[in-house]
Design a protein around this motif. Structure first.
Motif: not given
Length: 215
Positions: A1-8, A82-91, A113-114, A119-120
């Motif tokens: 599993m990818p590791q990310h900065d916990p602070a981020g 606030v407006v977001g996007a759903g059904t994000i199943v691909t890059q 991967a998503i 997070i990035e």
């Protein structure tokens, strides 16, 4: 599993967008509402009734243009939504949503991967999960919230049981949520609910009932 900065990861979980979702407890899911003018009229009505978090799903050909139009309509109305996007199943959908100005991303499943890419990019991400193992894995991967989907086959009692051993995980109930069970899912421990067809297909009093149940 990818590791990310916990602070981020923590920063995304404490971001203004995440706080807005916790505070208002309702994500209005707008799935392929056509034509666009109907979508914009519905958005104006929802905002006027107090909805402050919207999700435009990216499973239609005009999704990116619709999200841009929704943001422009809300800006012209002076609405703080606030407006977001759903059904994000691909890059590809992730990139299109980001380019359209999505403020958060939602997926029906757990794609690490998503989550990693979100997070990035510094965008709050809400992957879907069903089993306790999936839910824990989604949270450990850095999810801002975890969407329990489809929650209709589980019910509020299942959420309450999950909250025992997984109390630190912030859950959003989605899939079959309506005016009859919104309060029950929130009372069971969800930080918010995602409501789609029950909002879109309801008349104005019906929409107001769902909004009131989440308040």
């Amino acid at each position: 599993m990818p590791q990310h900065d916990p602070a981020g990861i923590d920063a995304l979980r404490r971001s203004p967008v995440a706080d807005r979702i916790r505070r208002h407890r309702l994500i209005a899911i707008l799935r392929r509402v056509e034509p666009q003018e109907r979508l914009l009229d519905l958005v104006t009505e929802l905002a006027a009734d107090g909805v402050r978090v919207l999700e435009v799903t990216f499973d239609g050909a005009t999704a990116a243009a619709d999200l841009v139009a929704v943001r422009e309509r809300l800006a012209s109305d002076g609405s703080d939504v606030v407006v977001g996007a759903g059904t994000i199943v691909t890059q590809g959908r992730l990139d299109a949503a980001r380019a359209a100005g999505a403020e958060f991303l939602v997926a029906p499943t757990l794609d690490l991967a998503i989550v990693e890419r979100s997070i990035e990019l510094g965008i709050p991400v809400i992957p879907g999960a069903y089993s306790p193992t999936e839910i824990a894995r989604a949270w450990d991967s850095g999810a801002t919230f975890v969407k329990v989907f489809p929650v209709s086959s589980l019910g509020p009692s299942h959420i309450r049981e999950l909250r025992g051993p997984l109390r630190e995980i912030e859950l959003i109930a989605t899939g079959g949520v309506d005016a009859t069970n919104t309060a029950a899912y929130l009372d069971a421990g969800c930080v918010a609910v995602g409501v789609g067809s029950a909002l879109v297909k309801a008349d104005h009093p019906g929409r107001q009932a769902i909004i009131a149940a989440a308040s």
